[in-house]
Design an enzyme around this catalytic site. Sequence first.
Site, mmCIF file in Angstrom:
data_model
loop_
_atom_site.group_PDB
_atom_site.id
_atom_site.type_symbol
_atom_site.label_atom_id
_atom_site.label_comp_id
_atom_site.label_asym_id
_atom_site.label_seq_id
_atom_site.Cartn_x
_atom_site.Cartn_y
_atom_site.Cartn_z
ATOM 1 N N ASP A 14 3.615 31.229 -8.541
ATOM 2 C CA ASP A 14 3.978 32.304 -7.632
ATOM 3 C C ASP A 14 4.486 33.456 -8.505
ATOM 4 O O ASP A 14 4.807 33.275 -9.675
ATOM 5 C CB ASP A 14 5.035 31.832 -6.608
ATOM 6 C CG ASP A 14 5.108 32.785 -5.407
ATOM 7 O OD1 ASP A 14 4.524 33.892 -5.473
ATOM 8 O OD2 ASP A 14 5.754 32.437 -4.405
HETATM 9 C C1 BGC Z 1 5.104 35.330 -2.529
HETATM 10 C C2 BGC Z 1 3.665 34.903 -2.540
HETATM 11 C C3 BGC Z 1 2.787 36.115 -2.725
HETATM 12 C C4 BGC Z 1 3.187 36.836 -4.015
HETATM 13 C C5 BGC Z 1 2.370 38.091 -4.286
HETATM 14 C C6 BGC Z 1 5.462 36.184 -3.720
HETATM 15 O O1 BGC Z 1 6.724 36.707 -3.546
HETATM 16 O O2 BGC Z 1 5.947 34.199 -2.485
HETATM 17 O O3 BGC Z 1 3.355 34.258 -1.344
HETATM 18 O O4 BGC Z 1 1.451 35.739 -2.751
HETATM 19 O O5 BGC Z 1 4.548 37.217 -3.911
HETATM 20 O O6 BGC Z 1 2.668 39.086 -3.356
#
Ligand code: BGC
Length: 845
Positions: free
Chosen positions: A239
């Site tokens: 993530d």
């Molecule tokens: C989230 C993800 C997301 C990523 C990119 C993160 O903060 O947990 O679900 O895909 O950001 O935006």
Amino acid sequence: MAQENTEPPTPPSPIETLDIEAVLAKLSTSEKVDLLAGIDFWHTKAIPKHGIPSLRFTDGPNGVRGTRFFNGVPAACLPCGTALGATWNVPLLQEAGTLMGKETIAKGAHVILGPTVNMQRSPLGGRGFESFSEDPVLAGSSAAAIVNGIQETGVVASIKHFIANDQEHQRMAVDSIITERALREIYLLPFQIAVRDSKPGSFMSSYNKLGGTHVSENPRILDDILRKEWGWEGLIMSDWYGTYSTSEAMNAGLDLEMPGPSRWRGQLVNHALMANKISKQTLDARVREVLRLVSRVAKTGVPGNAPEGSRDTPETSALLRKIGGESIVLLKNDNKALPLDKSKTVAVIGPNAKIAAYCGGGSATLLPYYATTPFDGIAAKASETKYSVGCYSHVLLPLLGQNLKTADGKVGVTFKAFTDPVEVSDREPVDVIHLADTYMYLVDYYHPKLTEDLYWTEVEGFFTPDEDGDFEFGLTVHGTGKLFLDDELLIDNETVQRSGGSFFNVGTVEEVGVKNLKAGQTYKIKVEYASGVTSKLSDSDGVVSFGGGGIRIGGAKVIDPTEEIEKAVALAKSVDQVVICAGLNKDWEQEGHDREHMDLPGRTNDLISAVADANPNTVVVIQSGCPVRMPWADKVSSLAQAWYGGNETGNAIADVLFGDVNPSGKLPLSFPVRNEDNPAFLNYRSSHGRVLYGEDIYVGYRFYEATLKATQFPFGHGLSYTTFRLSELAVTNDGTNLTVQVLVENTGDRDGSEVVQVYIAQRAPCVKRPLKELKGFTKENIAAGQSKVVTVTIETKYATSYWDEERDTWVSEKDTYDVLVGTTSAETPLKASFEIEESKWWRGL
Ligand code: BGC
């Protein structure tokens, strides 16, 4: 984010399937290392001489935003995860996935970051709206359907967040303490089903720890379970900023660090190779997955660095409207106030009537092609529609953008970026943009002349109120800013700053200022702002700062809450039928923080009670991603749950209210009466760095049924304008599959769809088990007066097994199993049973 774009984009070039081992053999060590992290927020590294393009990732899970949070290219917004789960319609969800795949291709991307398959342990989860269900079988089947749809287009789905990211509080730091049994039966099972039924090409690891080790460097989760036990093949990415080590993460199986530029790879990998903390084989194994991903997405036909586009077609709108309509759950219709009569007058009352609550907040948010409001949807069908706001329900003042005009008359504001502060009198803007709205999340704002983290902006628009009175304006920032009304300082969000939940929890509270304005007079609104690095807020635990910055400008007329309720009551008395549109919105339910309580905002409960007393034909429509408290539920005769419905929110609601669509949604999660009743109540949130999953396997209905605790509405509940009768249950077990057949008759006078829900209960297990568990379901459309034999097939081992902690495997025990069939978890009138003659222990899929 200016500082993250260190490399000029490479020109578009078509992607070709690679001869992976041949390419791997040719790559130098430094080229291999370069492939293991993003180069910016959304792209991987291209190495053209080896035919390796830059891949593009885009957020899901309910639409495809593309590469820009800021000033994004408009997209199709699908209903939120809980709404998709509420359809209980696997083929329809596959169509939804295909739409996501096509939208991804239009955005020039190769991988969609979704679906989200975490669990709604508590109604308060900030991102609960993104996930499908509290039940692992419904969640897993929904996820598999979406992934199949996405991957049919060649786009790869990166299913997330693996595993146990079920709250926002301290999401990077928190250690989830879960028994092996609950982990397997509740949290891993949806991912396991998705792997079994749809083979997602990618997994995204979660931010949190599990049993003391961050998941992104947890070999037991990433390697032992996902890759070895399930035999899954694909790429694991972190993530965003969820990689926390070099060697540990690579050795555990984390292929790609996102986003870039890398914090943990690059030179650090060379160092780790030299010290033999990472082997060459491990390096190759990680690179191999990146190359495989390149090959896998070749069939999209999307070249590297493709331009971003839209595909706003009538077919897209029609599909979004269909999904939106199927997701709406009719919770009550005691006096048959629904469907509404188009020839009678209708009053639309409430804070959600004239806003389109189309999406929850955070990375799921996107700029929709358009979004219909409930008021517009209803007004398009009713002969006469009246309106009263009744009360406000915002956390932050409504965005002001749509009520502003630029100097040259366009709806919205003019945004200018500078490399100098306002004190430099001859500064010239390096960028001038027209924005239709006043939410500016600058995390991925890029301009070649903005080469430093520190830069300045000015946002200007003109406001002409149509009523005299006090108006309240609000300014929320990540960075520092001041709002001026006709060049007079109205809001100072710079000198002193207070931390709030905005911009993924790194921004300020909304600072407000009030001014008495005259109708018809035009006022200039200007915000002077300096980027995120000027923020005076200190970092707090578990908060992810993506950099950049953020500006949000809101505003609304100041109302007297008691007077507004009186006006709404008077209006309700003067019409034949009333629709109250209430609920939450993306400020209440969003990534970065969990809700503090389950109550509807402000005076909403008072409004609903007063209006329901004033007119017996009052219908309440609640929009929220997760359950809200409904203290007035007994006095309201008709009630529907409409979630966040995507672009077609308002039309889908109106279709159901007027009976153009016969409701067929079913709750994918239990609605407790009070927050205190929910199984995770005592243990939700991080406590000194850890969260205990104390309810164990008793999540959602498993808990309410075992403890005989009444819910407001049970799992699987949902009414129709017609009636169905189930009979003639027949069950056969051939050892591999359980086949459940039932006759479903539409006994009413309207065509409609019904969900047949199959629950299994083991008679005498060696361990405690829930009273019953959903194991299969199907949705069938049946014409009025007609009947159909409906079949649900379930793998016997999935229908019967629980996780045996002593042997560390699944076990399907020798015993008698009851098959309980109904159209809600609360009522399963049909019962049959079957035998398992011999206990079997198994692992894998
Ligand atoms: C989230 C993800 C997301 C990523 C990119 C993160 O903060 O947990 O679900 O895909 O950001 O935006």
